[in-house]
Scaffold this active site. Structure first.
Site, mmCIF file in Angstrom:
data_model
loop_
_atom_site.group_PDB
_atom_site.id
_atom_site.type_symbol
_atom_site.label_atom_id
_atom_site.label_comp_id
_atom_site.label_asym_id
_atom_site.label_seq_id
_atom_site.Cartn_x
_atom_site.Cartn_y
_atom_site.Cartn_z
ATOM 1 N N GLN A 121 0.558 -3.652 -6.802
ATOM 2 C CA GLN A 121 1.221 -3.732 -8.095
ATOM 3 C C GLN A 121 1.411 -5.208 -8.454
ATOM 4 O O GLN A 121 1.930 -5.989 -7.657
ATOM 5 C CB GLN A 121 2.582 -3.028 -8.043
ATOM 6 C CG GLN A 121 2.498 -1.534 -7.797
ATOM 7 C CD GLN A 121 1.986 -0.762 -8.999
ATOM 8 O OE1 GLN A 121 1.912 -1.285 -10.104
ATOM 9 N NE2 GLN A 121 1.628 0.491 -8.780
ATOM 10 N N TYR A 140 -3.443 9.773 -4.160
ATOM 11 C CA TYR A 140 -3.684 8.368 -4.542
ATOM 12 C C TYR A 140 -2.584 7.456 -3.971
ATOM 13 O O TYR A 140 -1.980 6.663 -4.690
ATOM 14 C CB TYR A 140 -3.721 8.192 -6.059
ATOM 15 C CG TYR A 140 -4.383 9.292 -6.865
ATOM 16 C CD1 TYR A 140 -5.767 9.302 -7.087
ATOM 17 C CD2 TYR A 140 -3.627 10.310 -7.441
ATOM 18 C CE1 TYR A 140 -6.363 10.300 -7.851
ATOM 19 C CE2 TYR A 140 -4.214 11.308 -8.202
ATOM 20 C CZ TYR A 140 -5.585 11.295 -8.401
ATOM 21 O OH TYR A 140 -6.162 12.285 -9.160
ATOM 22 N N ASN A 171 2.750 2.259 -1.119
ATOM 23 C CA ASN A 171 3.789 1.646 -1.951
ATOM 24 C C ASN A 171 4.932 2.626 -2.236
ATOM 25 O O ASN A 171 6.107 2.315 -1.994
ATOM 26 C CB ASN A 171 3.155 1.158 -3.256
ATOM 27 C CG ASN A 171 4.109 0.400 -4.148
ATOM 28 O OD1 ASN A 171 4.790 -0.509 -3.692
ATOM 29 N ND2 ASN A 171 4.156 0.756 -5.418
ATOM 30 N N GLU A 199 -5.629 9.184 0.334
ATOM 31 C CA GLU A 199 -6.146 7.963 -0.294
ATOM 32 C C GLU A 199 -7.601 7.827 0.134
ATOM 33 O O GLU A 199 -7.946 8.138 1.283
ATOM 34 C CB GLU A 199 -5.333 6.745 0.145
ATOM 35 C CG GLU A 199 -5.910 5.393 -0.225
ATOM 36 C CD GLU A 199 -6.108 5.218 -1.719
ATOM 37 O OE1 GLU A 199 -7.180 4.721 -2.116
ATOM 38 O OE2 GLU A 199 -5.197 5.579 -2.492
ATOM 39 N N ASP A 234 -0.169 9.112 -8.619
ATOM 40 C CA ASP A 234 -0.267 7.793 -9.256
ATOM 41 C C ASP A 234 -1.753 7.499 -9.422
ATOM 42 O O ASP A 234 -2.325 6.670 -8.713
ATOM 43 C CB ASP A 234 0.421 6.745 -8.382
ATOM 44 C CG ASP A 234 0.417 5.358 -9.010
ATOM 45 O OD1 ASP A 234 0.056 5.240 -10.198
ATOM 46 O OD2 ASP A 234 0.760 4.387 -8.302
ATOM 47 N N CYS A 249 -0.677 4.531 -15.336
ATOM 48 C CA CYS A 249 -0.979 3.225 -15.924
ATOM 49 C C CYS A 249 -1.720 3.378 -17.247
ATOM 50 O O CYS A 249 -2.170 2.386 -17.828
ATOM 51 C CB CYS A 249 -1.782 2.365 -14.948
ATOM 52 S SG CYS A 249 -3.354 3.092 -14.449
ATOM 53 N N GLU A 295 3.037 1.013 -18.151
ATOM 54 C CA GLU A 295 3.157 1.991 -17.076
ATOM 55 C C GLU A 295 4.247 2.971 -17.483
ATOM 56 O O GLU A 295 5.278 2.574 -18.039
ATOM 57 C CB GLU A 295 3.532 1.282 -15.776
ATOM 58 C CG GLU A 295 3.165 2.027 -14.533
ATOM 59 C CD GLU A 295 1.894 1.494 -13.876
ATOM 60 O OE1 GLU A 295 1.545 1.997 -12.812
ATOM 61 O OE2 GLU A 295 1.264 0.575 -14.437
#
Length: 362
Positions: free
Chosen positions: A186, A214, A219, A235, A295, A320, A354
Site C-alpha cells: 500500500q 487476494y 497486510n 494469494e 481486496d 481500489c 479506495e
C-alpha cells in the site's frame, strides 16, 4: 510514473468530489453515507519511482505527464513522497553524479520507505552489474543507511535486505511486516493504517472462520486473524506468499492457513470442480466460514468468484476501483445489502480512490 497535480489548497474540495462520486456509484444499492478517511496533505507516499533523464553528463530525476513520454519534468524533490524519500533523493543523485560506475547505463530509480523509517532503493540498469558496481553500491548503502538492489536484465544483486520493514498500529497492537522489493505494498501508510482499523472494526469479534482472497503480503490478514477462529487465505504471487508466511511467523499468528492459489482456482476447489495439489492435507469442509474478505485488483472480482462470495453471510470488500466494486455489488444485491461504507483517500490529487463496504445477507 505520471506526475499528480499537487496542490494542498485544493485537498478538501477534491476529497469532497470523491465522496460525492462514491455516493452516486453506491446510491442504487441504498448504501449508507460513507465514512471518510483523509490522507496527509503531503509526504504521504511511501513508494516512488523515477526515470532518469540525461542532459550532457548529468542525469536527473524525471516524471512525465500522462500520455507524454518525450517531455520530461525534471525534479529535485517530490513533495507527495515521504520525508525519507525527499531526504534520500539529493544524496543518491550526488552519489551517481560522482561515480561513473554507479551512473553508467542507469535508467530508473525506485524508492520503498516505511512509516517505521526503513528504506530500500532499487537501481535499474541497461547493462550487466559486476564486482566494481557491487563495491561502489555497498559503500553507498552504508552511507545512506539503506538496503540497495541492483537490477539488470535477468539479474538482481541485493545489498542488505531485499525487503523493507514496516510497523503498523491497529487497535492498540503493532503489526510488523516485511515488504518485498518489487511486490505490491500500500503506497499511503497513514491511510493504510486507517483501512486496517476500519476493516478490523467492521469484521468484529467472531466465533467462526474467515476466507480471505487476494491476501498479498498479509497486510489485512494479520489483524483480521485476531478476530476469528481461523483463516484460510489465498494469494497467487509467490513473493507475496513468502512475505505473508514470514509476517505471520514474525507476529506469532498461528491460526492462518495460506495457499498459493488464485481466487478463480479456489472457487473451483470449493465447488469441487477439480482437486489441487496445493490443497493436499487441507480439509476445506472443516471450516465454518461466516465471512469472506476480498481486496481484488482494479478489475474487481470475476463473475464466478463474485458468485462464490454470495455463499457467505458477510462480505468485507476493499476496492481500489469503485466502478468495478459497484458492478460486483450489483451482482450480489439480490442476496446482500450494503450496511457499511468507507472512502479511503489513498491517492490525493488524483481521481483514484479506495473504498470499503460491508455486505450482509438480507
Amino acid at each position: 510514473m505520471s506526475r499528480p497535480q499537487f496542490d494542498p489548497a485544493t485537498y478538501a474540495a477534491q476529497l469532497d468530489e470523491k465522496k460525492q462520486r462514491l455516493i452516486e456509484l453506491l446510491a442504487p444499492f441504498a448504501a449508507p453515507a460513507p465514512e471518510v478517511f483523509e490522507s496527509p496533505r503531503e509526504h504521504y507516499r511511501l513508494r516512488a519511482e523515477f526515470r532518469l533523464w540525461r542532459e550532457g553528463e548529468d542525469r536527473h530525476y524525471a516524471m512525465f505527464e500522462a500520455g507524454d513520454k518525450h517531455t520530461p519534468i525534471l525534479l529535485d524533490d517530490f513533495p507527495i513522497a515521504s520525508a525519507r524519500i525527499n531526504e534520500l533523493m539529493p544524496r543518491l543523485k550526488a552519489a551517481w553524479q560522482a561515480s561513473k560506475v554507479l551512473s553508467f547505463k542507469l535508467f530508473q530509480v525506485e524508492f520503498l520507505t516505511t512509516l517505521a523509517g526503513d528504506a530500500l532503493i532499487t537501481l535499474c540498469y541497461h547493462r550487466p552489474l559486476d564486482a566494481a558496481w557491487q563495491a561502489e553500491a555497498e559503500k553507498l548503502a552504508a552511507e545512506l543507511q539503506v538496503s540497495l538492489v541492483g537490477r539488470s536484465r535477468g539479474k538482481r544483486l541485493v545489498i542488505g535486505r531485499d525487503h523493507a520493514l514496516e510497523a503498523l498500529q491497529v487497535a492498540g497492537r503493532t503489526y510488523r511486516y516485511r515488504q518485498p522489493e518489487g511486490a505490491f505494498t500500500q503506497p499511503n501508510g497513514e491511510v493504510c493504517q486507517k483501512m486496517l482499523g476500519w476493516a478490523f472494526e467492521a469484521l468484529g469479534e467472531r466465533d467462526d472462520d474467515l476466507l480471505e482472497l487476494y491476501c498479498g503480503n498479509g497486510n489485512f490478514t494479520l489483524p483480521l486473524a485476531t478476530r476469528v477462529r481461523k483463516v484460510l487465505a489465498t494469494e497467487i504471487s509467490k513473493s507475496s506468499v513468502n512475505a505473508a508466511l514470514a509476517n505471520l511467523d514474525d507476529n506469532g499468528i498461528d491460526n492462518v492457513t495460506l495457499v498459493r492459489l488464485s481466487a478463480e482456482e479456489l472457487t473451483e476447489a470449493l465447488n469441487e470442480v477439480r482437486p489441487f495439489r496445493r490443497l493436499a492435507g487441507i480439509d476445506l469442509k472443516s471450516y465454518e466460514f461466516g465471512s469472506v474478505f476480498v481486496d481484488p485488483p482494479r478489475a474487481g472480482m470475476d463473475p464466478d468468484t463474485c458468485e462464490l462470495t454470495r455463499r457467505f453471510g458477510r462480505i468485507l470488500y476493499i476496492s481500489c476501483n469503485p466502478e468495478t466494486l459497484a458492478a460486483n455489488i450489483a451482482q450480489l444485491s439480490d442476496t446482500h445489502k450494503v450496511t457499511r461504507c468507507a472512502l479511503f483517500d489513498q491517492f490525493p490529487y488524483t481521481h483514484h480512490m479506495e473504498a470499503g463496504v460491508l455486505l450482509e445477507r438480507r
